[in-house]
Design an enzyme around this catalytic site. Structure first.
Site, short mmCIF file in Angstrom:
data_model
loop_
_atom_site.label_atom_id
_atom_site.label_comp_id
_atom_site.label_asym_id
_atom_site.label_seq_id
_atom_site.Cartn_x
_atom_site.Cartn_y
_atom_site.Cartn_z
N ASP A 50 -2.62 10.98 14.34
CA ASP A 50 -2.95 10.57 12.96
C ASP A 50 -3.66 9.22 12.95
OD1 ASP A 50 -3.11 11.00 10.25
OD2 ASP A 50 -1.17 10.10 9.81
N GLY A 56 0.83 -1.20 0.00
CA GLY A 56 0.00 0.00 0.00
C GLY A 56 0.86 1.24 0.00
N GLN A 57 0.18 2.38 0.03
CA GLN A 57 0.86 3.67 0.00
C GLN A 57 0.47 4.45 1.24
OE1 GLN A 57 3.01 4.78 -2.45
NE2 GLN A 57 3.40 6.67 -1.33
N GLY A 58 1.44 4.73 2.11
CA GLY A 58 1.18 5.51 3.30
C GLY A 58 1.38 6.99 3.04
N GLY A 59 1.14 7.78 4.06
CA GLY A 59 1.27 9.22 3.91
C GLY A 59 2.69 9.67 3.63
N PHE A 60 3.68 8.89 4.09
CA PHE A 60 5.07 9.28 3.90
C PHE A 60 5.82 8.38 2.93
CE2 PHE A 60 4.83 11.41 8.22
CZ PHE A 60 4.79 12.67 7.66
N GLY A 61 5.13 7.44 2.31
CA GLY A 61 5.82 6.57 1.36
C GLY A 61 5.17 5.21 1.27
N LYS A 104 8.45 -0.11 5.45
CA LYS A 104 7.97 1.24 5.16
C LYS A 104 9.15 2.05 4.63
CE LYS A 104 5.86 5.23 7.49
NZ LYS A 104 5.37 5.73 8.80
#
Length: 696
Positions: A503, A385-390, A406
């Protein structure tokens, strides 16, 4: 010999000389005496009180070594009865304790001649006697405070702005956290009622060392309450000071930016990735005494000893100052050609720091090629998946262990502070509903975090997908709801560090093989002191739709900010719809507005996900009720996570009526409307983002 080699050799020489001289000054400084003489009454030489006092001193000195460095006793009969107490610091041996106490019984009679009440404190021990019976009292009277005259924003550390209170306020919070930790250690984990600790949360602050102690006859809670009172006083009195202590007869506290206690610390917050500043000269500690205490004459034997100590300490301090000036000059020469900007100097990780981190079992260091091989060179097939920071990738180590990787994007906005924050926070937090960090990696601009692998991905993967939502029945959803609440309660109340996540959202709740929830992504988390209720930031970061209104608009955050996010998440779990991707036909209210509208008209069944339509509605309706309490606009109206768990699990508790939620009239943007599911029956995959405040 080249100039560079001469500079390197000179640097090492003066650095060593500076350290040796400082250690010499430490021994001299340890002889400093702080004392308080009462003016309430005097005795005469050769009187009964004088004889009783000598006998008291003798009994205290001989008994204290056998009773963990502590003793209290009384001698004689009224009206000449004497009461006394001695306490040695918990990190010294019996021989040092005995020496210190023998000196104290001599010095106290010289410094406070014929005084019926007196207190004397050294670095290693204290002695108090009185003609009044105070031995069973918990009063921590006769406090003596000392502090380092240099402020944390005084420019002794590279990159600190003396005009900016942010560093000082954060320093105070870190000191508060450290002192609370060592106080817990002393009160609950030590027979001697003694605790030491060290904290190094961020590269921009020095390593800070702390010590706390109570008399061993105190109960656990009495000791902790006594120390908390000192913490409250110390943080207020020594606002931003680089060191300070409060000496009380019953309990005492101290913190410094250099090591001042013996042995290894009992507790450790964060890795020791920085180098502690050397012990400042003894003259940097400025003592203050209560106005009721009388200063003795320097014509006595004790006064002469103190004068001699001061002269020696002053001479040593001047010598150290000269060495330090040379040291700074050599250092400037050494780095003049490679000096970075202020920001780079604050955030750069040296090879020495990397070695220190890698030697810590709490922070295993992986090589970048190990992680690249484990993820098939970060193949798109391995992307989770794609997180907020990468992006996040699945990986398999050589021993077969599955991991989640991550990989922080170089343009993600998460710098070294957030990266290090996440490493140190997660490694120190232990709870079944928090994700477990396995290691980390840094190479050039690459910053990588390695977590335990969660085979069922994240919560949003199930609740926001029409084909997978049926896989989560209500029983499992309620377990997830309760598990998230337990994880937040641990962060807010029961962990060693009081944490505000900032968050919380569905994509940051991971699910293990048994679908147990684990809160992840601590890059934006903030540490709070035990007495700190609210903080303010000029950099608002997080995910719009989950942000509390006071945080999004004013930068104010607290535990109630996380409660708001939890309320939004609870509504999403029940409804199967995203807060900011939902609309109801022509009326483009967000999920909070729609839930409030259904609540007012008494038709909340329309809010419940169709996959849950066959189950009992009572528990679901209670969850919606709790969610609406959590998302109320005023933070004071929102419950704590302790209340939330009680509301969810105890049916006989009558819930208060919720008030109108925040963001009631916020509508989804036109772009979100055009791309969302018009029948409103499934979960939209649209996120609404803003450019101001800064969100993700």
């Amino acid at each position: 010999m080249s100039i560079n080699r001469w500079i390197r050799n000179s640097y090492v020489f003066f650095q060593t000389l500076f350290l040796i001289t400082t250690l010499l000054c430490l021994n001299l400084a340890s002889a400093q005496i702080q004392y308080a003489c009462s003016s309430t009454g005097n005795y005469t030489n050769n009187s009964t009180y004088s004889s009783n006092l000598k006998e008291l001193f003798s009994s205290l000195s001989t008994e204290s070594v056998a009773i963990q460095g502590f003793s209290k006793n009384t001698f004689g009969a009224k009206p000449d009865q004497t009461y006394g107490l001695v306490l040695c610091r918990g990190d010294i041996n019996s021989s040092m304790c005995d020496q210190c106490l023998n000196s104290s019984t001599v010095d106290i009679t010289d410094l406070c001649p014929q005084s019926k009440q007196a207190t004397i404190c050294y670095d290693y021990c204290l002695l108090q006697y009185s003609n009044q019976n105070y031995l069973n009292s918990t009063d921590n009277a006769n406090l003596i405070s000392m502090y380092n005259t240099q402020n944390v924003t005084g420019g002794r550390f590279s990159g600190w702005d003396s005009s900016n209170n942010t560093v000082k306020n954060y320093f105070n919070t870190v000191v508060n956290t450290l002192l609370s930790g060592v106080s817990d250690q002393a009160a609950y984990n030590s027979r001697k009622r003694f605790g030491t600790g060290v904290i190094n949360i961020t590269e921009s602050l020095p390593v800070i060392y702390g010590l706390s102690q109570c008399t061993p006859d105190f109960s656990n809670d009495t000791c902790r309450a006594c120390l908390q009172d000192l913490i409250d006083q110390l943080v207020q009195l020594f606002d931003g000071r680089q060191g300070g202590r409060i000496l009380g007869v019953r309990c005492n506290l101290r913190y410094e930016i250099y090591t001042f206690f013996n042995g290894n610390p009992d507790i450790q917050f964060g890795s020791i990735s920085g180098t502690a500043v050397a012990n400042p000269p003894a003259s940097d500690d400025k003592p203050t005494q209560p106005p009721t205490m009388n200063a003795p004459s320097n014509t006595s034997k004790g006064g002469k000893n103190r004068l001699f100590i001061i002269i020696i300490s002053l001479a040593s301090s001047l010598f150290i100052l000269a060495c330090f000036i040379i040291f700074l000059w050599v250092r400037k020469l050494r780095y003049s050609e490679t000096e970075d900007s202020q920001e780079e100097s604050m955030l750069a990780i040296s090879d020495e720091t990397l070695n220190l981190w890698s030697r810590s079992s709490d922070f295993p260091l992986f090589k970048f090629n190990q992680i690249a091989n484990a993820t098939n060179n970060f193949s798109s097939d391995n992307k989770l998946g794609q997180g907020g920071f990468g992006p996040v990738y699945k990986g398999v180590l050589q021993d077969g262990l599955e991991i989640a990787v991550k990989r922080l994007s170089t343009h993600s906005g998460q710098g070294l502070i957030e990266f290090k924050n996440e490493i140190e926070l997660i490694a120190k937090l232990q709870h079944r509903n928090l994700v477990r960090l396995l290691g980390w990696c840094i190479q050039g601009e690459e910053k990588v975090l390695i977590y335990e692998f969660m085979p069922n991905k994240s919560l949003d993967f199930f609740i926001f997908d029409k084909t997978r939502e049926a896989l989560l029945n209500w029983e499992k959803r309620f377990e997830i709801i309760e598990g998230i609440a337990q994880g937040l309660l641990y962060l807010h109340k029961h962990s060693r560090l009081r944490i505000i996540h900032r968050d919380l959202k569905a994509s940051n709740v991971l699910l293990d093989s048994e679908m147990n929830p684990k809160i992840s992504d601590f890059g934006l988390a903030r540490i709070f002191g035990p007495k700190e209720l609210q903080a303010n930031t000029n950099r608002v970061v997080g995910t719009y739709g989950y942000m509390a209104p006071e945080y999004a608009s004013e930068g104010l955050f607290s535990i109630k900010s996380d409660v708001f996010s939890y309320g939004v998440l609870l509504l999403e779990i029940v409804s199967g719809k995203r807060n900011m991707g939902f609309h109801q036909y022509g009326d483009f209210l967000n999920l909070l507005g729609y839930a409030w509208d259904r609540w007012k008209v008494g038709n909340i069944s329309e809010l419940i996900c169709p996959a849950l339509s066959e189950v009992s509605q009572k528990q679901i309706e209670r969850c919606i009720h709790v969610a609406l309490l959590c998302v109320q606009e005023n933070p004071a109206d929102r419950p704590t996570m302790s209340d939330v768990i009680a509301f969810l699990t105890t049916e006989n508790i009558v819930l208060p009526e919720p008030k109108q939620p925040a963001y009631f009239n916020i509508r989804v943007s036109e772009r979100a409307v055009n791309s969302s599911d018009l029948d409103g029956s499934s979960c939209s995959i649209n996120d609404v983002t803003l450019t101001n405040p800064e969100v993700r």
